[in-house]
Design a protein around this motif. Sequence first.
Motif, PDB file in Angstrom:
ATOM      1  N   ASN A  94     207.431 109.851  61.983  1.00  0.00           N
ATOM      2  CA  ASN A  94     208.784 109.355  62.252  1.00  0.00           C
ATOM      3  C   ASN A  94     209.131 109.337  63.742  1.00  0.00           C
ATOM      4  N   LEU A  95     208.187 109.705  64.592  1.00  0.00           N
ATOM      5  CA  LEU A  95     208.447 109.686  66.031  1.00  0.00           C
ATOM      6  C   LEU A  95     208.519 108.245  66.546  1.00  0.00           C
ATOM      7  N   SER A  96     209.278 108.040  67.614  1.00  0.00           N
ATOM      8  CA  SER A  96     209.283 106.738  68.287  1.00  0.00           C
ATOM      9  C   SER A  96     207.951 106.567  69.007  1.00  0.00           C
ATOM     10  N   ASP A 124     207.880 108.786  72.143  1.00  0.00           N
ATOM     11  CA  ASP A 124     207.690 110.198  71.846  1.00  0.00           C
ATOM     12  C   ASP A 124     206.279 110.477  71.321  1.00  0.00           C
ATOM     13  N   ALA A 125     205.716 109.507  70.576  1.00  0.00           N
ATOM     14  CA  ALA A 125     204.356 109.669  70.070  1.00  0.00           C
ATOM     15  C   ALA A 125     203.366 109.722  71.226  1.00  0.00           C
ATOM     16  N   ARG A 126     203.587 108.871  72.238  1.00  0.00           N
ATOM     17  CA  ARG A 126     202.703 108.875  73.404  1.00  0.00           C
ATOM     18  C   ARG A 126     202.803 110.204  74.154  1.00  0.00           C
ATOM     19  N   LYS A 127     204.030 110.730  74.271  1.00  0.00           N
ATOM     20  CA  LYS A 127     204.213 112.003  74.955  1.00  0.00           C
ATOM     21  C   LYS A 127     203.502 113.128  74.189  1.00  0.00           C
ATOM     22  N   LEU A 128     203.700 113.168  72.872  1.00  0.00           N
ATOM     23  CA  LEU A 128     203.073 114.212  72.067  1.00  0.00           C
ATOM     24  C   LEU A 128     201.554 114.070  72.089  1.00  0.00           C
ATOM     25  N   LEU A 129     201.073 112.828  72.134  1.00  0.00           N
ATOM     26  CA  LEU A 129     199.629 112.585  72.216  1.00  0.00           C
ATOM     27  C   LEU A 129     199.052 113.207  73.481  1.00  0.00           C
ATOM     28  N   SER A 130     199.716 112.971  74.611  1.00  0.00           N
ATOM     29  CA  SER A 130     199.200 113.505  75.880  1.00  0.00           C
ATOM     30  C   SER A 130     199.209 115.029  75.869  1.00  0.00           C
ATOM     31  N   TRP A 131     200.262 115.624  75.290  1.00  0.00           N
ATOM     32  CA  TRP A 131     200.326 117.083  75.209  1.00  0.00           C
ATOM     33  C   TRP A 131     199.238 117.624  74.284  1.00  0.00           C
ATOM     34  N   SER A 132     199.016 116.937  73.168  1.00  0.00           N
ATOM     35  CA  SER A 132     198.036 117.414  72.188  1.00  0.00           C
ATOM     36  C   SER A 132     196.624 117.346  72.740  1.00  0.00           C
TER      37      SER A 132
END
Length: 263
Positions: free
Chosen positions: A210-212, A215-223
């Motif tokens: 459900n992320l935009s 936000d998905a790109r940001k979480l991807l980089s953090w992960s």
Amino acid sequence: MNELDLEYPPEAFSPDGSTLWWELEVWPGQPNRRYGAERKIAAWLAFNVEVGETFSMRDLRSAIGAGVPNDDEHLNRRLRRLRADGWDIPTTKDDASIGAGMYRLDALGWHPGAGERPPADSISDGDRRRVLERDGRRCVVCGIGAGEPYPNEPYTSAALTVGHRIPRALGGDSKDINNLQAECARCNEPVRHSLRSPETIDQLRPDVVNLSREDARKLLSWSVAGHRSRDRVDQIFDRVRQLSVAERMILVELLRSKSGTNR
């Protein structure tokens, strides 16, 4: 930490109901067996020092001095041995913000008032270093680095320890480096006592889908990085924190000149 001003709970007292654990000279019911300094230290810390507070060797010796060698190195060895029971007590060698000759309680461990002593399952010094290096010496829960102030408490100073993804009480293994992670003391304490298993991918998936896109790109980089992304200035500041006070003042003047500000 004046004991005269404290009212202790029942678990602070030995089985006779009137003697505090750290005032015992011999084991309950065993008059020929001296009660150990480590247990006395653990009990005194548990009921007299709050997590985040500091104490001195003088405080410790004053509390448990009777029957214990009047030797700082003897007590230092006993303090270090508390690590095997989950205690985290850094000194100025671990965090420059701790005054010389002082100790800070960052995480509680087992003590006599907590019941039967659990089996030894300590984290080796080598694994501790490897975990902190792997996690970038930042808390994987909140992202804070050692010595940094918490955003809502500017006068505090975060300290790092090594915690368990799956608590030992739920079968988590201290020998499995994949079950270990860097945590600040604030995040470590609730995790230590919550007795909850970490979330699984199936539990996390609904929130992720459900992320935009942003936000998905940001979480991807953090992960991928294994921690929250930090820019170049963040990385330089990690190095700044290791400067001496005098060197930091020189840096402040350099930055004021470069930024054109007097603040």
